[in-house]
Enzyme design. Structure first.
Site, PDB file in Angstrom:
ATOM      1  N   PHE A 174       0.805  -1.225   0.000  1.00 13.98           N
ATOM      2  CA  PHE A 174       0.000   0.000   0.000  1.00 13.98           C
ATOM      3  C   PHE A 174       0.832   1.267   0.000  1.00 13.98           C
ATOM      4  O   PHE A 174       0.333   2.339  -0.340  1.00 13.98           O
ATOM      5  CB  PHE A 174      -0.934   0.025   1.220  1.00 13.98           C
ATOM      6  N   LYS A 198      -1.218  -7.921  -8.965  1.00 17.83           N
ATOM      7  CA  LYS A 198      -2.208  -7.791  -7.894  1.00 17.83           C
ATOM      8  C   LYS A 198      -1.775  -6.644  -6.990  1.00 17.83           C
ATOM      9  O   LYS A 198      -0.924  -6.808  -6.118  1.00 17.83           O
ATOM     10  CB  LYS A 198      -2.342  -9.071  -7.061  1.00 17.83           C
ATOM     11  N   GLU A 201      -5.072  -4.157  -2.122  1.00 16.94           N
ATOM     12  CA  GLU A 201      -6.506  -3.856  -2.162  1.00 16.94           C
ATOM     13  C   GLU A 201      -6.826  -2.536  -1.468  1.00 16.94           C
ATOM     14  O   GLU A 201      -7.951  -2.030  -1.573  1.00 16.94           O
ATOM     15  CB  GLU A 201      -7.307  -4.997  -1.526  1.00 16.94           C
ATOM     16  N   ARG A 202      -5.854  -1.942  -0.767  1.00 19.37           N
ATOM     17  CA  ARG A 202      -6.072  -0.653  -0.110  1.00 19.37           C
ATOM     18  C   ARG A 202      -5.870   0.530  -1.047  1.00 19.37           C
ATOM     19  O   ARG A 202      -6.373   1.619  -0.779  1.00 19.37           O
ATOM     20  CB  ARG A 202      -5.123  -0.512   1.080  1.00 19.37           C
ATOM     21  N   CYS A 306       9.679   1.617   3.431  1.00 21.14           N
ATOM     22  CA  CYS A 306      10.575   0.535   3.844  1.00 21.14           C
ATOM     23  C   CYS A 306      12.005   1.041   3.986  1.00 21.14           C
ATOM     24  O   CYS A 306      12.847   0.362   4.575  1.00 21.14           O
ATOM     25  CB  CYS A 306      10.517  -0.621   2.858  1.00 21.14           C
ATOM     26  N   GLU A 407       9.125  -3.472  13.295  1.00 17.03           N
ATOM     27  CA  GLU A 407       9.013  -2.403  12.310  1.00 17.03           C
ATOM     28  C   GLU A 407       7.710  -1.657  12.602  1.00 17.03           C
ATOM     29  O   GLU A 407       6.621  -2.206  12.465  1.00 17.03           O
ATOM     30  CB  GLU A 407       8.986  -2.961  10.890  1.00 17.03           C
TER      31      GLU A 407
END
Length: 526
Positions: A174, A198, A201-202, A306, A407
């Site tokens: 996301f 893919k 989905e957010r 990240c 994290e």
């Protein structure tokens, strides 16, 4: 000549206003299969809400098994023709995509801000860093060159080709709705593969917009396909026998699962996972520039990178700089990412906000000091329902604390102390993650020692977020990466291709040299 007109987004979702941060109408996101935007027949949907307001933006389908299979079937059918398309024509199409992305950068950024929450300037940076990979992929002709050698033996030549694998797939997170998809499918299809993507989905809409641009750029039907979903879609990608390679960026648990399940099914997998990136601050560093860099890298994108610097190791007297760091952090503006001058937008979801709050509380419970607490940050009343957390700084942190081991993925900086550079290096190398690190110093000898001894994939020297440009590769290591090859650069091309080696023997006579039953030894005189 490519057009820069407004994309007709009704093809892949409902009416969208690209001149503001909000939708005119909530809509259902479609699938992209075989060059067509298709309404899903699923009964299961995920609601995407603007993280600054909680307003419904779109509903994302959980793709049915038949829909996912249709996407793979389309990619399988498209592969032979795309593989045999000349590399020059593939490069031209990727260059067309580059032009269209550049023309539509503001529109893509607006979609990102609405669904993900990051500030508009940061969203444009998201698109631009992905665009750099597209530019790199447009040079695919030189990137895919093989090797050759003449006369390895009398009349015998050896040459090798880099050939595409077939159908490849990408699963994206996301936090970078444009950059990470652009790490994946442009280089894969430039190399002659077909693709099933893919997206998270957010944040589906940036990927759908990019698919529309790819179609306009000339990418043939079936070469790029997009499905939606969560765990079932991930497992489908890991299991489908027609998918040869999987690219993933995201959290630890999912990354390890995809790597294990995908490789057991004979697939190549590249999996970038979690991180705990450290900044090492030496007392001889340029203080103001260092504190500016640390503030931006720790709290930019609300820490949802990240490569965010989420842990700072202050060496010796540099520890005295922390109060000035706090003052800088206090001045950052927390607001909707669409607001002018916003420095931090919301985090992605209420669940993420609650998780970050809990980790901050563990720091207090375990004996650390929260000297700047962003849990009760004040924002404009119209954003009262947003997922906002202000910059948070925690001191007195030790490696056994939860706030250090996990994290956090939020605007939280944990601060540790070290008496020497050697102690700082030892501390960082004990951490299980190896994504990125940075050192701030005016000593060339200290920087040289650090870059040589630190066990981390990407190192910045007086530079806070050392993400390599695409002609290099993203080289996270240890617990931050598992898989075959790294993303983009030369290793990215290696990931999306396989080598075929040909040994040829052409003679201009038909003179028998006798029957030989032993293994031929090339290079010896016949």
């Amino acid at each position: 000549m490519l057009s820069s007109k407004l994309i007709n987004t009704s093809r892949f979702f409902g009416i969208r206003n690209f001149h503001s941060s909000s939708s005119l109408l909530a809509h259902n996101t479609k699938l992209f299969i075989n060059g067509q935007f298709i309404e899903s027949k699923t009964k299961d949907w995920v609601e995407v809400k603007n993280p600054a307001t909680q307003e419904l933006v779109t509903r994302v389908p959980i793709s049915t098994k038949d829909e996912m299979q249709a996407a793979v079937d389309a990619a399988v059918a498209a592969f032979p023709g795309w593989r045999d398309t000349s590399v020059s024509n593939r490069a031209r199409i990727i260059n067309n995509l580059r032009v269209l992305i550049n023309q539509n950068m503001d529109k893509i950024a607006a979609l990102i801000t609405e669904e993900q929450g990051k500030t508009l300037p940061d969203a444009k940076g998201d698109v631009f860093r992905g665009l750099e990979v597209v530019e790199h992929a447009s040079n695919v002709a030189s990137l895919m060159m093989g090797e050759t050698m003449e006369n390895v033996s009398k009349n015998v030549d050896i040459y090798s080709y880099n050939q595409p694998l077939g159908v490849c797939a990408g699963i994206t997170p996301f936090n970078f709705p444009a950059m990470i998809p652009l790490w994946m499918f442009p280089l894969a299809i430039a190399c002659g593969n077909t693709y099933v993507l893919k997206p998270s989905e957010r944040v589906p809409s940036a990927s759908m917009f990019l698919a529309d641009l790819a179609k306009q750029a000339g990418v043939p039907d079936g070469v790029l396909n997009i499905i939606h979903g969560s765990k079932d879609a991930v497992n489908f990608i890991c299991d489908d026998p027609n998918i040869r390679a999987i690219s993933f960026v995201g959290a630890d648990h999912a990354g390890k699962h995809i790597h294990d399940r995908g490789t057991k099914n004979g697939k190549r997998v590249q999996s970038n996972m979690a991180a705990k990136n450290h900044a090492t601050i030496l007392p001889d560093a340029a203080k103001d520039r260092t504190l500016d860099a640390l503030t931006g890298a720790a709290f930019g994108a609300s820490g949802q990178r990240c490569m965010a610097l989420s842990a700072a190791v202050f060496v010796g007297e540099a520890n005295n700089w922390i109060p000035e760091l706090v003052e800088r952090a206090k001045k950052l503006k927390v607001a909707s990412g669409a607001c002018p001058g916003a420095d931090l937008g919301p985090v992605i979801s209420p669940e993420s906000k609650n998780r970050i709050h809990k980790i901050i509380q563990t720091a207090i419970d375990e004996g650390a000091n929260v000297i700047l607490d962003g849990r009760n940050v004040t924002v404009d009343d119209k954003f009262a329902k947003g997922n906002f957390i202000g910059p948070t700084i925690i001191t007195g942190v030790t490696p056994n604390m939860t706030c250090y081991k996990e994290e956090i993925f939020g605007p939280v900086l944990v601060c540790l102390k070290a008496d020497s550079l050697d102690e700082a290096i030892k501390l960082i190398n004990k951490n299980p993650y190896g994504n990125g690190t940075a050192i701030f110093t005016n000593s060339g000898a200290a920087a040289r020692k650090y870059q040589h001894e630190i066990d981390v994939g990407q190192v910045g020297i007086n530079l806070p977020i050392p993400v390599p440009l695409p002609f290099f590769s993203f080289t996270g290591s240890r617990g931050s990466f598992v898989g075959a090859n790294h993303f983009y650069g030369k290793t990215g091309v290696q990931f999306y291709t396989q080598i075929k080696t040909i040994t040829s023997n052409w003679r201009d006579d038909d003179v028998s040299s006798g029957v030989a039953t032993h293994m031929p030894i090339l290079g010896q005189k016949n």
